[in-house]
Design an enzyme around this catalytic site. Structure first.
Site, mmCIF file in Angstrom:
data_model
loop_
_atom_site.group_PDB
_atom_site.id
_atom_site.type_symbol
_atom_site.label_atom_id
_atom_site.label_comp_id
_atom_site.label_asym_id
_atom_site.label_seq_id
_atom_site.Cartn_x
_atom_site.Cartn_y
_atom_site.Cartn_z
ATOM 1 N N ARG A 91 63.005 126.080 10.359
ATOM 2 C CA ARG A 91 64.261 126.206 11.101
ATOM 3 C C ARG A 91 64.502 127.640 11.565
ATOM 4 O O ARG A 91 65.218 127.875 12.539
ATOM 5 C CB ARG A 91 65.397 125.732 10.183
ATOM 6 C CG ARG A 91 66.731 125.493 10.845
ATOM 7 C CD ARG A 91 67.562 124.608 9.936
ATOM 8 N NE ARG A 91 68.987 124.746 10.168
ATOM 9 C CZ ARG A 91 69.914 124.010 9.567
ATOM 10 N NH1 ARG A 91 69.551 123.078 8.701
ATOM 11 N NH2 ARG A 91 71.194 124.190 9.805
ATOM 12 N N ASP A 131 72.004 129.902 7.431
ATOM 13 C CA ASP A 131 72.009 128.449 7.255
ATOM 14 C C ASP A 131 70.705 127.807 7.718
ATOM 15 O O ASP A 131 70.688 126.686 8.220
ATOM 16 C CB ASP A 131 73.189 127.840 8.018
ATOM 17 C CG ASP A 131 73.512 126.421 7.570
ATOM 18 O OD1 ASP A 131 72.930 125.974 6.567
ATOM 19 O OD2 ASP A 131 74.326 125.754 8.232
ATOM 20 N N TRP A 166 66.622 117.642 0.877
ATOM 21 C CA TRP A 166 67.231 116.491 1.550
ATOM 22 C C TRP A 166 66.370 115.865 2.639
ATOM 23 O O TRP A 166 66.857 115.037 3.420
ATOM 24 C CB TRP A 166 68.624 116.829 2.088
ATOM 25 C CG TRP A 166 68.783 118.079 2.886
ATOM 26 C CD1 TRP A 166 69.022 119.326 2.408
ATOM 27 C CD2 TRP A 166 68.761 118.217 4.313
ATOM 28 N NE1 TRP A 166 69.143 120.235 3.431
ATOM 29 C CE2 TRP A 166 68.990 119.579 4.617
ATOM 30 C CE3 TRP A 166 68.567 117.319 5.374
ATOM 31 C CZ2 TRP A 166 69.026 120.070 5.911
ATOM 32 C CZ3 TRP A 166 68.603 117.815 6.674
ATOM 33 C CH2 TRP A 166 68.837 119.166 6.930
ATOM 34 N N ASN A 186 69.282 125.762 2.219
ATOM 35 C CA ASN A 186 69.780 127.135 2.170
ATOM 36 C C ASN A 186 70.624 127.398 0.915
ATOM 37 O O ASN A 186 71.135 126.473 0.291
ATOM 38 C CB ASN A 186 70.626 127.438 3.404
ATOM 39 C CG ASN A 186 71.858 126.556 3.506
ATOM 40 O OD1 ASN A 186 71.774 125.444 4.003
ATOM 41 N ND2 ASN A 186 73.003 127.037 3.028
ATOM 42 N N TRP A 244 67.141 116.236 19.109
ATOM 43 C CA TRP A 244 67.323 115.895 17.698
ATOM 44 C C TRP A 244 66.315 114.857 17.224
ATOM 45 O O TRP A 244 66.290 114.526 16.032
ATOM 46 C CB TRP A 244 68.727 115.349 17.464
ATOM 47 C CG TRP A 244 69.803 116.366 17.374
ATOM 48 C CD1 TRP A 244 70.711 116.691 18.334
ATOM 49 C CD2 TRP A 244 70.102 117.213 16.253
ATOM 50 N NE1 TRP A 244 71.562 117.677 17.894
ATOM 51 C CE2 TRP A 244 71.205 118.018 16.611
ATOM 52 C CE3 TRP A 244 69.545 117.369 14.985
ATOM 53 C CZ2 TRP A 244 71.761 118.957 15.749
ATOM 54 C CZ3 TRP A 244 70.109 118.306 14.124
ATOM 55 C CH2 TRP A 244 71.206 119.083 14.508
ATOM 56 N N ASP A 282 68.094 126.070 6.531
ATOM 57 C CA ASP A 282 67.387 125.217 5.571
ATOM 58 C C ASP A 282 65.915 125.103 5.951
ATOM 59 O O ASP A 282 65.575 124.989 7.128
ATOM 60 C CB ASP A 282 67.967 123.800 5.586
ATOM 61 C CG ASP A 282 69.441 123.758 5.328
ATOM 62 O OD1 ASP A 282 69.837 123.403 4.216
ATOM 63 O OD2 ASP A 282 70.219 124.063 6.265
#
Length: 340
Positions: free
Chosen positions: A123, A96, A35, A53, A257, A98
């Protein structure tokens, strides 16, 4: 024409290599999405895609095995989609994490020898360097706080600490589920030969429990919550891509972010969750300028040129804000006096 030329399954179907890394029928709801945009090497004619993930994210009881090709980078022939090599950052992920962070392609000397590198801040809190020709693992080093692994072995496999697995009661793990970084773009400068990223410092309480699968419904088998006794924070960090060493950092009040932009003028631009667009010196991290945009920044700064003038733009909230240096007054025409 839009006609499909090829397709690669990030979760191997029956009969495909890697299918055996999923216990039972867990492959049929395996996850591993791609993604975030990958990268392309025109000399090797390879595309590199990073994957997400496995599912359910924090409960691996029914999906025993490494769960290929989740949390990995796959190198595919651009003409055929054939897998040339893969590297999995977090086998059998339970947090989680990813691995969809953008892979960066760098040509650099590795221990005195020119090497085509793929560098990747994951990550899971580790910074990796791979040989992008054949996928050979070169090194991994933490770039943020992590409490889930003793380290990464010589084959690139994490040495997982059992006490980091999610439990029904909950266990504290760093980084948190959002990760030490996420979808935000990193940057590389061939001028400084440094890799730049916005890093996040946050830990979570991970819990797990059984969850039946229902088509069309969220399938996590788990939950995570931020530790209330710690304030999340972050930093714009500069790493040496040949050894992972931290060269400098510029601290943010909160975990960021926003993506990062490096320019040939020796600047690095980044944003924070408080709404500041920030410019620092690419070699030292010294703060040079900032602008309060009025909204949290989730985008990446971009730069472009129109009629010889350079611009820097950032999306913030519902606004697109663009900056440029002041235009110099036009030079006087030959034979005419200047009024300046």
């Amino acid at each position: 024409t839009g006609r499909r030329a090829w397709r690669f399954n990030t979760v191997p179907q029956p009969g495909e290599r890697g299918h055996e890394t999923w216990a039972g029928d867990s492959w049929s709801r395996g996850g591993a999405p791609a993604w975030v945009t990958g990268a392309y090497d025109p000399e090797l004619n390879l595309v590199y895609w990073t994957t997400g993930n496995p599912s359910p994210s924090n409960n691996g009881a029914d999906r025993g095995g490494d769960n290929l090709y989740s949390n990995a980078v796959v190198a595919l022939d651009a003409d055929t989609g054939k897998l040339k090599w893969y590297f999995q950052f977090t086998p059998h992920d339970l947090h989680d994490w990813d691995s969809t962070q953008t892979p960066v392609l760098v040509d650099a000397d590795w221990k005195g020898t020119p090497r085509k590198l793929l560098i990747h801040a994951d990550r899971n809190g580790f910074f990796y360097a791979l040989d992008r020709v054949n996928g050979s693992f070169l090194f991994a080093k933490p770039f943020a706080r992590q409490t889930w692994a003793r380290g990464i072995d010589s084959n690139g496999r994490p040495q997982v600490l059992p006490a980091s697995d999610p439990t029904p009661e909950g266990v504290s793990v760093c980084p948190g589920a959002i990760g030490a970084t996420n979808f935000m773009s990193p940057a590389y400068s061939p001028e400084t030969r440094l890799f730049y990223l916005n890093a996040r410092e946050q830990c979570d309480i991970f819990t797990t429990g059984p969850q039946p699968f229902h088509t069309g419904r969220t399938y996590l088998g788990s939950s995570y919550n931020m530790q209330v006794d710690e304030k999340d924070w972050g930093a714009l960090r500069a790493l040496d891509p040949t050894n992972g060493a931290l060269r400098w950092e510029f601290r943010h009040h909160s975990a960021p972010w926003a993506g990062v932009l490096a320019t040939a003028g020796g600047l690095v631009f980044a944003g924070d969750i408080e709404g500041n667009l920030i410019a620092v010196d690419a070699r030292t991290g010294k703060h040079l300028w900032h602008f309060e945009t009025g909204s949290a920044i989730y985008a990446s700064p971009i730069t472009y040129e129109v009629q010889g003038r350079q611009y820097v733009a950032i999306a913030s909230g519902a606004a697109l804000i663009t900056f440029a240096l002041p235009e110099e007054p036009s030079a006087p025409s030959p034979g005419r006096a200047s009024s300046r």
